[in-house]
Design a protein around this motif. Structure first.
Motif, mmCIF file in Angstrom:
data_model
loop_
_atom_site.group_PDB
_atom_site.id
_atom_site.type_symbol
_atom_site.label_atom_id
_atom_site.label_comp_id
_atom_site.label_asym_id
_atom_site.label_seq_id
_atom_site.Cartn_x
_atom_site.Cartn_y
_atom_site.Cartn_z
ATOM 1 N N PRO A 114 2.277 -3.271 6.954
ATOM 2 C CA PRO A 114 0.871 -3.560 7.240
ATOM 3 C C PRO A 114 -0.108 -4.480 6.594
ATOM 4 O O PRO A 114 -0.840 -4.960 6.890
ATOM 5 C CB PRO A 114 0.436 -2.115 6.803
ATOM 6 N N CYS A 118 -0.693 2.100 8.445
ATOM 7 C CA CYS A 118 -0.794 2.445 6.991
ATOM 8 C C CYS A 118 -0.162 3.603 6.587
ATOM 9 O O CYS A 118 0.532 4.355 7.127
ATOM 10 C CB CYS A 118 -2.191 2.582 6.581
ATOM 11 N N ARG A 119 -0.146 3.924 5.256
ATOM 12 C CA ARG A 119 0.266 5.228 4.663
ATOM 13 C C ARG A 119 -0.119 6.331 5.534
ATOM 14 O O ARG A 119 0.769 7.274 5.764
ATOM 15 C CB ARG A 119 -0.076 5.284 3.229
ATOM 16 N N PRO A 148 -6.542 0.406 5.209
ATOM 17 C CA PRO A 148 -5.455 -0.478 4.939
ATOM 18 C C PRO A 148 -5.249 -1.757 5.883
ATOM 19 O O PRO A 148 -4.867 -2.770 5.379
ATOM 20 C CB PRO A 148 -4.219 0.368 4.533
ATOM 21 N N LEU A 149 -5.311 -1.511 7.094
ATOM 22 C CA LEU A 149 -5.041 -2.265 7.999
ATOM 23 C C LEU A 149 -5.910 -3.907 8.108
ATOM 24 O O LEU A 149 -5.459 -4.690 8.833
ATOM 25 C CB LEU A 149 -5.109 -1.842 9.555
ATOM 26 N N CYS A 155 3.070 2.437 2.029
ATOM 27 C CA CYS A 155 3.341 3.240 3.206
ATOM 28 C C CYS A 155 4.652 3.587 3.688
ATOM 29 O O CYS A 155 4.654 4.712 4.225
ATOM 30 C CB CYS A 155 2.727 2.346 4.396
ATOM 31 N N ILE A 179 0.780 -1.399 -0.060
ATOM 32 C CA ILE A 179 0.096 -0.059 -0.085
ATOM 33 C C ILE A 179 0.717 1.313 0.036
ATOM 34 O O ILE A 179 0.392 2.406 0.257
ATOM 35 C CB ILE A 179 -1.006 0.006 1.349
ATOM 36 N N TYR A 215 -7.372 -1.437 0.354
ATOM 37 C CA TYR A 215 -6.073 -0.934 0.128
ATOM 38 C C TYR A 215 -5.945 0.548 0.368
ATOM 39 O O TYR A 215 -5.033 0.981 1.104
ATOM 40 C CB TYR A 215 -5.730 -1.178 -0.956
#
Lengths: 384, 471
Positions: A344, B43-44, B152-153, A288, A286, B148
């Protein structure tokens, strides 16, 4: 005291001996370094509970003394914590911590002359969430009831608050998918002779078992650190007996062989479809960036090749970010497992990086973080 | 020297991801691997938290003041505008603060959710989701989200379920790598559910009520399970605690501001500019924002206190898991006390929070038992995409928080690229309701006649916006 010498020692402080693993020598040595101004700060794990501790940098001697105790379910890494902070610091370090610190030193992010690395023998660490599940499934005990832990003779032993001990062999745990993190299983740095001083319980014999630490001085800094602790009255030492020295060497050899066997089990050659293997493993990424942030050998900062060549708007079948990192880490990956820990979407990143790093490092006869040899890729000269 | 390290929860959504924030000159994120919801993984957005926590100062009409003065002035303006003041909080703060906020905002409370349009017996299902372990144990999982981009987790939980043999069906506009089966949203009638199915969807202030009802109906008719993920740190807490409060929806709030019946808006840890059009906000006489981080809204009064990671209090995640924040700050409660004219005691509010969710102590490792009683028969009309071409907005933490990300592009499929003769590296013109924008594009396995974006472009009219596209 000098490089190459070995001792058995313990803390002179009773409360540290009680709380600390193996006589509390490491805790007292770090506290003495701070007290006598050998360093300005010490890195310790501030314990929250048996499965959680947070690494902090402190100049408070009491905070150091209170940090005593071993925690196998706290797979932290200290290299990035002290990087770019220009500290005169002492810290405990597993083999992978030491390797990360040395690699940061090569990249001028840590001044190794000002860094006193107390190496800890390490048979491996466990992920806290996996450990909690393992306690319930395998040991049939509640994580909250755990009071202490120890690894002895191939068994992982948990002590509960009622004073009972619960032991299962690590082999059995790992067969069932529990136990140590994958990267720890195939790690072969069990006694960190790349540190300034290597400490652990292997080689402690007789009445001192469980009450003292075996130390091996690996550098002048290591000698200074131990001598300072003795002079400050924090630590007492004596020469080890021959039986202890031999026992330590034997355990080290057995553990290293076990690591090599695991390496064979994990890195089964990919016969066909190598590209598809990597594409498939990375398909849930993703973006991250946690793997880069946590990587103890990466020192590129915000502007780095892996991120500059990558954009979320790209439609490549495999991300340029990962491709660049595979190459960049081929001579730098120390196999610490941090990237896999923080991913993640559970990509086994360390395994993927090692698939590139294993052959490169074997061919170049280069083990990052084990000495001050310049990374081979740094030595490549064009047009010659 | 001693590091300031705070054990906290990511505010990016209601997943309940634990982490440490380290104050080391600049803020740093550190991984809290013992956290039960996320095992330390972020996540991001979680990795971007140092950007989110931009410092904020208390202000009155652009002049810097103390928190106390800002709160006192806010109290005056709220009192003067009695009857024309609304209180908005999406749930981005502690349950204790939310309880105090409810006491102030009884007259016009808004969590952004249109509860009034939904049957009361669905509230519990909408408010508290299923434990993540139930997702991992499911045999058939149906996604009405893009895991996603949005949550995301949840991906690793889905992968864990797949390893155990689960089949994953996605009802979505783009092929998702994790899905074994894809169904176009317009073909949702082809979805085959059984009692072994578990639906994952989400619920937020921009949710279409009919769509929510239709998902509830799908689950009800098949005897399947359904869990609603939510976008704010304490959405579950906000919805559970406000269950008996009289609430108005975001649409009603916007209407009332436009009509002029609401002239003062007090926002607690919520940036209204992310959900309320700027032309509506400009009609307010007073916009008061109480927050721990800078927002993009231009407020008349800013009451600035500690950021979430320094607060003391309780959050409740998607699963209903109560989680304690590791800070000690209660400035937010103090400010609410000044506005209420009565001091709020943390301990008393904390006891009320525990009572409301039926626990005696906050233990992040134990999910309280919730009465997830079944709801009655329900009907909802699936909103089909009838536009020739539609822009699908995928709401994600960066949109909810108005935080910049590397996502200034639209996704479309190769057929569309060929039909429009788009050039590699070029742009796409998108028109909607008289507005026109030009965006880079990315080729992705998206359905025909659909563009997907994870960024707010400013031309959107809800989740699906009819657009015209050209080279």
């Amino acid at each position: 005291m000098q490089k190459g010498e070995m001792y058995v020692g313990w803390s002179t402080k009773e409360d540290v001996r009680k709380r600390g693993g193996s006589g509390g020598l490491v805790t007292s040595m770090l506290a003495a370094a701070l007290e006598k101004k050998l360093v300005d700060a010490v890195v310790v794990l501030k314990k929250i509970n048996e499965f959680e501790a947070v690494p902090i940098i402190t100049s408070d001697v009491n905070e150091v003394l209170n940090s005593a105790g071993s925690l196998h379910s706290v797979p932290s890494h200290f290299a990035k914590l002290i990087a770019n902070r220009n500290l005169k610091v002492a810290l405990p370090a597993k083999g992978c911590d030491v390797r990360g610190i040395i690699e940061q030193g090569k990249r001028n992010a840590i001044n190794l002359d000002n860094t006193f690395i107390v190496g800890l023998n390490c048979g491996g660490s466990m992920h806290p969430v996996v450990t909690r599940e393992m306690l319930e499934v395998m040991y049939k005990i509640k994580p909250e009831d755990v009071h202490g832990e120890e690894i002895e003779k191939g068994k992982l032993i948990f002590e509960t608050k009622d004073g009972k001990e619960h032991a299962i062999t690590i082999d059995e745990l790992e067969e069932k998918g529990f136990g140590r993190r994958e990267s720890c299983r195939y790690c072969t740095i069990k006694v960190p002779n790349n540190s300034d001083i290597a400490c652990g319980n292997w080689g402690v014999t007789g009445d001192l078992v469980g009450k003292a630490t075996f130390v091996e001085i690996n550098s002048e800094k290591g000698a200074k650190l131990l001598q300072n602790a003795v002079d400050a009255g924090y630590v007492q030492v004596q020469k080890p007996d021959e039986k202890g020295v031999a026992m330590r060497a034997k355990i080290k050899g057995v553990m290293e062989d076990l690591g090599k066997k695991w390496k064979g089990k994990v890195f089964v050659p990919i016969e066909n479809g190598r590209l598809e293997y990597f594409r498939k493993e990375l398909e849930h990424c993703i973006d991250c960036g946690a793997c880069k942030t946590v990587c103890p050998t990466c020192s590129c900062g915000e502007v780095s090749k892996c991120t500059e060549y990558h954009s979320r708007g790209d439609a490549y079948k495999m991300s340029m970010y990962h491709l660049v990192r595979f190459l960049h880490l081929a001579d730098a990956c120390i196999g610490c497992g941090q990237c896999s820990d923080v991913c993640p979407v559970d990509i086994p990143l360390t395994r993927l990086y090692r698939r590139f790093a294993n052959p490169v490092q074997e061919q170049l006869k280069y083990e990052p973080g084990m000495d001050m040899r310049k990374p081979p890729y740094f030595e490549v000269k064009l047009n010659e | 020297m001693s590091d300031n390290v705070y054990s906290t929860i990511c505010p990016g959504c209601n997943f309940g991801c634990g982490l440490y924030i380290r104050e080391n000159g600049a803020l740093e994120v550190d991984f809290r691997k013992s956290s039960p919801a996320n095992a330390g993984k972020l996540c991001r957005f979680g990795m971007s938290l140092p950007r989110l926590y931009a410092p904020v100062k208390s202000m009155i009409d652009g002049k810097e003041v103390t928190l106390e003065d800002a709160a006192k002035d806010a109290a005056k303006r709220i009192s003067a505008g009695k009857g024309s003041t609304a209180f908005l909080s999406f749930g981005n703060t502690t349950s204790e603060e939310l309880l105090a906020f409810q006491k102030i905002g009884e007259s016009f409370l808004c969590t952004g959710i249109n509860f009034e349009a939904l049957p009361k017996d669905t509230y519990r299902t909408l408010s508290v989701g299923l434990p993540y372990t139930e997702i991992e144990a499911a045999k058939h999982i149906v996604l009405f989200i893009d895991p996603y981009e949005q949550y995301p987790l949840i991906v690793r939980r889905l992968l864990s379920a797949k390893k155990k043999g689960a089949k994953i069906t996605a009802v979505w506009w783009k092929t998702l790598a994790i899905a074994d089966e894809m169904i176009k949203p317009n073909d949702v009638s082809k979805l085959a559910l059984t009692k072994d199915s578990l639906i994952i969807t989400d619920f937020h202030p921009l949710s279409d009520v009919e769509q929510v009802k239709s998902v509830l109906a799908l689950a009800k008719n098949a005897g399947a399970k359904v869990t609603f993920l939510k976008p704010f740190a304490n959405s579950t807490g906000a919805y559970l605690l406000a269950k008996d409060a009289k609430q108005k929806s975001l649409v009603q709030l916007i209407d009332d501001i436009n009509k002029g019946t609401i002239k003062t808006l007090f926002c607690l840890e919520s940036d209204p500019s992310t959900l309320i059009p700027s032309e509506t906000l400009s009609k307010l006489t007073n916009l008061i924002i109480q927050a721990g981080q800078a927002s993009s809204s231009k407020a008349n009064i800013v009451i600035a206190h500690e950021p979430l990671y320094k607060k003391k209090g309780t959050l409740i995640n998607n699963e209903g898991r109560a989680q304690a924040l590791g800070g000690a700050g209660t400035n937010g409660l103090d400010a609410l006390g000044i506005i209420a004219g009565a001091k709020f005691e943390f301990n008393a509010l904390h006891e009320s929070v525990k009572k409301a969710i039926g626990i005696s102590a906050v233990d992040e490792f134990t999910i309280p038992k919730y009465d997830r009683s079944a709801y009655g028969a329900i009907q909802g009309a699936v909103k089909l995409n009838e536009a020739k071409t539609a822009l699908v907005s995928v709401y994600n933490p960066f949109i909810w928080f108005n935080l910049a990300d590397d996502n200034d592009f639209v996704e479309l499929n190769l057929n569309t690229v060929r039909a429009l003769k788009l050039l590699k590296g070029g742009t796409l013109k998108i028109k909607s309701n008289g507005a026109s924008i030009e965006k880079k594009f990315k080729v992705a396995p998206v359905q025909d006649n659909v563009l997907i974006t994870s960024k707010k472009f400013g031309i959107e009219k809800g989740m699906l916006t009819p657009v015209e596209i050209s080279r």
